[in-house]
Structure formats: C-alpha cells, structure tokens
Design a protein around this motif. Structure first.
Motif, mmCIF file in Angstrom:
data_model
loop_
_atom_site.group_PDB
_atom_site.id
_atom_site.type_symbol
_atom_site.label_atom_id
_atom_site.label_comp_id
_atom_site.label_asym_id
_atom_site.label_seq_id
_atom_site.Cartn_x
_atom_site.Cartn_y
_atom_site.Cartn_z
ATOM 1 N N GLN A 472 0.835 -1.190 0.000
ATOM 2 C CA GLN A 472 0.000 0.000 0.000
ATOM 3 C C GLN A 472 0.875 1.246 0.000
ATOM 4 O O GLN A 472 2.057 1.198 0.334
ATOM 5 C CB GLN A 472 -0.919 0.018 1.224
ATOM 6 C CG GLN A 472 -0.185 -0.068 2.553
ATOM 7 C CD GLN A 472 -1.119 -0.184 3.738
ATOM 8 O OE1 GLN A 472 -1.829 0.755 4.066
ATOM 9 N NE2 GLN A 472 -1.123 -1.349 4.393
ATOM 10 N N ASP A 473 0.289 2.352 -0.415
ATOM 11 C CA ASP A 473 0.985 3.627 -0.316
ATOM 12 C C ASP A 473 1.302 3.874 1.155
ATOM 13 O O ASP A 473 0.421 3.790 2.015
ATOM 14 C CB ASP A 473 0.081 4.738 -0.871
ATOM 15 C CG ASP A 473 0.806 6.060 -1.040
ATOM 16 O OD1 ASP A 473 1.596 6.424 -0.147
ATOM 17 O OD2 ASP A 473 0.585 6.737 -2.062
ATOM 18 N N TYR A 474 2.572 4.203 1.457
ATOM 19 C CA TYR A 474 2.983 4.318 2.852
ATOM 20 C C TYR A 474 2.241 5.412 3.618
ATOM 21 O O TYR A 474 2.222 5.411 4.850
ATOM 22 C CB TYR A 474 4.488 4.540 2.946
ATOM 23 C CG TYR A 474 5.316 3.312 2.605
ATOM 24 C CD1 TYR A 474 4.792 2.037 2.746
ATOM 25 C CD2 TYR A 474 6.622 3.432 2.140
ATOM 26 C CE1 TYR A 474 5.532 0.912 2.435
ATOM 27 C CE2 TYR A 474 7.382 2.305 1.822
ATOM 28 C CZ TYR A 474 6.829 1.054 1.970
ATOM 29 O OH TYR A 474 7.565 -0.062 1.659
ATOM 30 N N LYS A 475 1.591 6.334 2.892
ATOM 31 C CA LYS A 475 0.840 7.383 3.587
ATOM 32 C C LYS A 475 -0.342 6.799 4.363
ATOM 33 O O LYS A 475 -0.879 7.451 5.267
ATOM 34 C CB LYS A 475 0.354 8.431 2.594
ATOM 35 C CG LYS A 475 -0.750 7.956 1.655
ATOM 36 C CD LYS A 475 -1.184 9.047 0.686
ATOM 37 C CE LYS A 475 -2.304 8.570 -0.240
ATOM 38 N NZ LYS A 475 -2.693 9.627 -1.209
ATOM 39 N N TYR A 476 -0.759 5.568 4.000
ATOM 40 C CA TYR A 476 -1.882 4.942 4.689
ATOM 41 C C TYR A 476 -1.452 4.094 5.888
ATOM 42 O O TYR A 476 -2.298 3.724 6.706
ATOM 43 C CB TYR A 476 -2.657 4.035 3.724
ATOM 44 C CG TYR A 476 -3.364 4.754 2.601
ATOM 45 C CD1 TYR A 476 -4.285 5.768 2.871
ATOM 46 C CD2 TYR A 476 -3.134 4.413 1.275
ATOM 47 C CE1 TYR A 476 -4.944 6.422 1.838
ATOM 48 C CE2 TYR A 476 -3.795 5.066 0.244
ATOM 49 C CZ TYR A 476 -4.688 6.074 0.531
ATOM 50 O OH TYR A 476 -5.340 6.716 -0.486
ATOM 51 N N VAL A 477 -0.169 3.765 5.986
ATOM 52 C CA VAL A 477 0.253 2.788 6.992
ATOM 53 C C VAL A 477 -0.036 3.280 8.399
ATOM 54 O O VAL A 477 -0.617 2.563 9.222
ATOM 55 C CB VAL A 477 1.742 2.435 6.822
ATOM 56 C CG1 VAL A 477 2.220 1.567 7.986
ATOM 57 C CG2 VAL A 477 1.963 1.706 5.494
#
Length: 642
Positions: A472-477
């Motif tokens: 996933q895009d790391y901004k969501y982690v």
C-alpha cells in the motif's frame, strides 16, 4: 460531524452478518478456539554471534553460527535467510519500488567470506544464492523433520551507513563521540510455518520482520572507551566496565529511582571501560527471542532503575544518551522513569515482561523497536519522549513476545501496541501526559471517534487493515495500521464487550500466543471464544473492509398518541457498518432514560423500532451521547421535539 466525502450506501444486513468469515475449520495446529492446537509446532533458530567493529571504517565483521531445528514434519532441502543490510545495494526490490538519492553500490550490504554447513563433523562450503534481501542456502543433505537439527556458519561483513537497513540502524556524531546503532546486523533465518511454509517476503521498508524464536549469545568487540548496550543481559559487566561504573550499575539495579551510572563528568574524564586502550569485548545473552540489537558509543550518559514486576521479581530499565539530550528536566534525564513505568504498566495489565533488561538508546533513529531494546530520537523531550519510549518498548509485547508476521499483518504489531499505549499513557503519573493523541490525524475536534472518520473516508477504495504494509501507499500505513486498529480495539473494549470481558480475552490471547506465531484469524477466534461473542460483523466491517457508520433517529411517536403509554422510537442504520446503540432519552416531566441496544438489532434490516416506558412527552432522543462511535453524521443522531 458531517463528512462531505461520505458515499451513500444501502445497508445490507446479509453482508454485515454473513456467516462465512472463516474459510477454514480449526485443525490440530490451530484450534477453532483461536488457541494453538495440540499439534502446533514451530521451528527454532539459536544463534552464536561474534562481531568486531572498526569505528574508523564503520565496518562490522561477524561470524554467525546458527543451530536450526526443524520441528515440522517436512523434509527441508534448503533454508531461507534474510539479509536486510542488502537494502544498500542498488538492485534490491526496496530501491526499485522506493527510489531515493542515496549512494548505493554492490560493495555495500552483506559481504560473505564463508557460507558453510556442518556435515559429518566437518564444516563444508554450502551452495547458496542471494536474491536482494534473501539468501537461499542449499543443504548437502535435506534436513529431516520432527526435531532434526543442522548447524550453519556465515562469515560476513558490512559497512554501517549513516542511515542503514531502511533507517533501522545508523550513526550520528556528537562532540563527545559517535553514536552507533546496530539493528538488522546479522543474517537471520526466515520463518517456516504451517500456513505458508517458507515466509520469504523481501524486506522493502514498510513491513518489518518475522523470525523464529531461539536463544542468542553474542559478543561485540569494539575500541576501549566505548560503552555497549544490547538486548538481553550483559554477562561480563564486571570484566568490561570501569570499576566505578560497575559499582554504580549495581546501585541502579537495586533502586526504584533513577541512578546515574555514567555522568557528564565521567564522559569528560574518559571513564568507561576497564581497559583504557585496545579493544573491549561485550558479551550478551538473550533467551527465547526473535532478534537482538545493540548500540556503541563513548558519548553515552548512562542511568538506570529497578523494574518491579507483578510476580515479585525484578528487571532493569536503563537509558543511554548524549550530553545534548540532557539539557533540561523534560529531556532524556526522565527516559528511564518513562521506560520503567511503561514496562510495569504493560506487565500489570497484559503480560509480565520476561527479559532481564529494558533499554533505551538516544541516537539518530527516530523510533525503532527490538526485543528489550529501543532506538529513540535523541532530540525528543516531554510528552513526545514519553510517547516514543512507551510505544517502542511496548513492541516488546507486540510483536516480540507475541510473534506475529509484521510483513503481512502490520496491524497485529503497530495497532495492538498503539492500543496498549493508550492505557499506559493514561496511567503514568496520574495522567501527566494523557490522553494519547494521534495528533497528525486530528482535524481539531479532539475526539478520536471523530478523527477516525476522515481516515476511513479517505480509504474507501484503498487498503484495509488486512493489507500488508508494503502493498500500500505508505501514507496509509500509520493512519490505518496504528490509528484505526487501536481505535477499533478501544471500541471493542469500551463499547462492544466492556473492559472486563475484553481484558480477559486480550490477556488470554497474549498468554496463549506468547513466543508463537499467530495469524489474524487466530486473534479473531481467540477474542470471540474468550469473550463469548460472535464478532464476525466487526472483523468484517473494521478489518476486512473500511465500512462507515451512520446511525440516525428517524421517528418518534407515542402508543395510542398517549405519552403515558410509552414512546416508540425508530432508528436507522444508513451506512454498511453496524454497531450497538446507546440512546439517551429526555422527558418533559421525568428523569432521563438511557438504553443500550445490542448490535443484533441490525441483523434483519436497516430500521429498528423499540418501545420506551414514558410518563410524559419526550424533549429529545440522542444516540451515542458520549460520542464514542465513529458516526459520519452526528446531526441525525439527535431528535428534538418541536
């Protein structure tokens, strides 16, 4: 609060309460109850590590001897190992997917002088191949199961970078010396389990690690004058340390208050190791662990205090930090106090801390956990320092004691740990730093139930909590794995199950899976069985999907138009996530009434009408009066008489 991005949905009770959450029955390895089954097995890796560090070239040379035990019933012709330092090489997947401006070369990362297998009492060169951050080592003779063992030897080296192995290791300079932090510093055997066999997802950066348990005996040789701290117990403290520091260390181990072991004055006088020139060796041991890390520096102030555990035994909290991190009373001078309190809190609430020491290291790494030792940013202070220390040492429970797979299920370590942090922060020093906030996701309302709403809205077509971090895009982690998971567990504890039922179930899960490898469904089953509740609707809506919640009051009437005969209140579930309902009812001429309706009212449809015994007309009906639920539109939670 209303959120403009909410997508209109038609509530489908058959989707919310579908009976097919679990696609497999329990078996002899993993019980339907969520506990390890009677035939549960896991392999084991014991390590003997000898390393030397050249502080001028920043090169660490090591010899790793690994005793690997195959407890499965399978024949293993090869063994997979993880080589995380290889993220410094240009062609690894981590750098293809996450390009950066660092200087990368094949001369960095792990370099191997020998890779051998002990065969018939003799070390023999082993055939192997390296693919990015993974090594496949081919065994001359396949390793049998049922407890058969093989011994491996790897002679290796690597050059520590300023930020190394995805910012899990590195160094920084101070006027008093350089601080070196070593994580991911030796080849480690991948997990072979009953779910996927070999777990070989490469190290990319977002997902951390998943390793076997074992005993680790390691010796670090470094220039005299440098102090070393590491996960586990320092075995040769009396031989390595200056006698003054050794005596102070013993005082600290007996003290409930922080004792300075090595002071600013000691640094200025060069008081550190017993040997003043040449090399000093530091011998550590850690039992039943899945990793170890260590740090070196001549610049460390060092303090410590006794940790009091529920069973009457003790552990030891210690912190090392440079002079620049000890500038005022809200800085690292309180680090050991924070560490001690956090370990004692987690031990009392959930599961007793099993390791002989707990260590904080101030340095360049912003926040990274290893069993029993954490790397925390040297400039943190005040509330942010408490939050950092408490969070990172909390990882010793999740995923170091409860050994989940961080690559595939980040919510089981980051989220569970963020959840237990909430209560540790609440408990510390009568709430000095409470409440815990995920401030970067707070739009200003200050209520976590409101703050999570835009997070969920932003990922309607994005990752769920079941999505591996690197997929996933790391901004969501962070908003998902940390914040959404933790808030979901707060909902379970405070709203759905209640503290008593939840706490028993969560402790049960932690104890049953300590030093083992649970999967997400093991957790779901364990909580359901120990709490006695079918929670499939919650796991499906909160973990497998990003369903939203919108409960509304849609009608109020009276039986035979007579308020003295009772009021009929109609509620509607307007979005796909169901939740229990708390209703606060105010009358004209009588006291308020509070009612709790179970989530099962939504099993048959999106509307529910219930009767309330009243004596006068209603003034208002309020859903979720304490605003505990993540309702996307609170304006329809309130009905008021005209």
């Amino acid at each position: 609060m209303a959120v403009n991005s909410v997508q209109a949905q038609h509530y489908d009770p058959h989707a919310a309460f579908a009976p097919t959450l679990y696609t497999q029955n329990g078996n002899a390895f993993r019980s339907a109850s969520g506990d390890p089954g009677p035939a549960y097995w896991q392999n084991r890796a014991d390590y003997t590590l000898n390393a030397s560090f050249d502080s001028s070239s920043h090169v660490l040379k090591g010899v790793a001897v690994i005793d690997y035990t195959n407890n499965s019933g399978d024949l293993l012709p090869y063994i997979w190992l993880e080589l995380d330092q290889n993220t410094e090489k240009p062609d690894v997947l981590a750098n293809i997917l996450n390009p950066n401006n660092r200087t990368l070369t094949d001369k960095l990362g792990f370099q191997f002088a020998k890779v051998q297998v002990l065969q018939s009492g003799h070390w023999q060169d082993a055939k192997y191949q390296v693919d990015g951050t993974r090594m496949q080592l081919f065994l001359p003779t396949p390793l049998k199961g049922a407890g058969a063992k093989v011994q491996l030897r790897l002679d290796y080296s690597f050059e520590l970078q300023k930020s190394s192995a995805g910012d899990r290791a590195g160094y920084m300079t101070t006027p008093q010396g350089t601080i070196f932090e070593f994580g991911y510093w030796f080849p480690r055997v991948c997990v072979y389990d009953d779910i996927r066999g070999w777990n070989t997802l490469p190290f990319i950066g977002g997902g951390e690690f998943y390793f076997e348990y074992g005993d680790m005996d390691y010796t670090i040789t470094a220039p005299a004058g440098m102090l070393a701290v590491g996960g586990g117990a320092l075995i040769n403290a009396k031989d390595a340390l200056d006698s003054k520091l050794y005596d102070q260390l013993q005082k600290a181990r007996r003290s409930d208050k922080t004792v300075v072991i090595r002071s600013k004055t000691d640094i200025q006088k060069g008081i550190a190791t017993k040997q003043k020139t040449g090399q000093t060796s530091w011998h550590f041991q850690m039992k039943n662990t899945r990793d170890v890390a260590f740090a070196l520096s001549s610049a460390f102030i060092w303090d410590g205090a006794k940790i009091n555990l529920p069973n009457g035994k003790n552990s030891f909290a210690q912190s090392v930090y440079p002079i620049s991190s000890a500038q005022n009373d809200s800085s690292w001078v309180r680090a050991t106090e924070y560490l001690k309190a956090s370990v004692e809190d987690f031990s009392t609430r959930w599961f007793e801390y099993p390791y002989p020491e707990a260590t904080n290291v101030a340095g360049p790494i912003g926040g990274m956990e290893y069993p029993g030792i954490t790397f925390d940013h040297h400039a943190a202070s005040g509330k942010s320092l408490f939050m950092l220390i408490s969070h990172e040492i909390g990882h010793s429970w999740f995923p170091m004691i409860v050994g989940s797979d961080e690559r595939r299920a980040p919510f089981m370590d980051e989220g569970f740990n963020t959840f237990i942090d909430i209560y540790a922060q609440q408990d510390f020093n009568h709430g000095e730093f409470a409440p815990k906030r995920d401030g970067e996701y707070a739009p200003g309302g200050g209520n976590p139930a409101d703050e999570i709403v835009p997070v969920i809205a932003s990922v309607q077509n994005g990752p769920t909590l079941m999505t591996p971090a690197d997929w996933q895009d790391y901004k969501y982690v962070h908003p998902m794995s940390y914040f959404k998971t933790a808030f979901g567990l707060v909902l379970l504890r405070e709203v759905i199950l209640g503290p008593d039922r939840f706490d028993y179930a969560f402790r049960h899960y932690t104890a049953k899976w300590a030093y083992k490898h649970p999967m997400p469904t093991d957790f779901f089953r364990s909580i359901e069985n120990a709490a006695g509740e079918d929670l499939g609707w919650f796991w499906r809506g909160w973990f497998y999907n990003n369903w939203q919640l919108d409960q509304a009051v849609t009608g109020v009437s009276y039986v035979d138009d007579d308020p003295t005969k009772g009021a009929l209140i109609t509620l509607k579930n307007k979005q796909q996530l169901p939740m229990p309902v708390t209703v606060e009812i105010h009358q004209d001429a009588a006291g308020p009434i509070t009612m709790s309706l179970p989530v099962e009212i939504w099993q048959r449809g999106d509307s529910w009408t219930f009767k309330v015994k009243t004596t006068s007309k209603l003034k208002s009906v309020q859903l979720d009066p304490k605003a505990l639920l993540p309702d996307v539109d609170r304006s329809n939670n309130l009905w008021q008489a005209k």
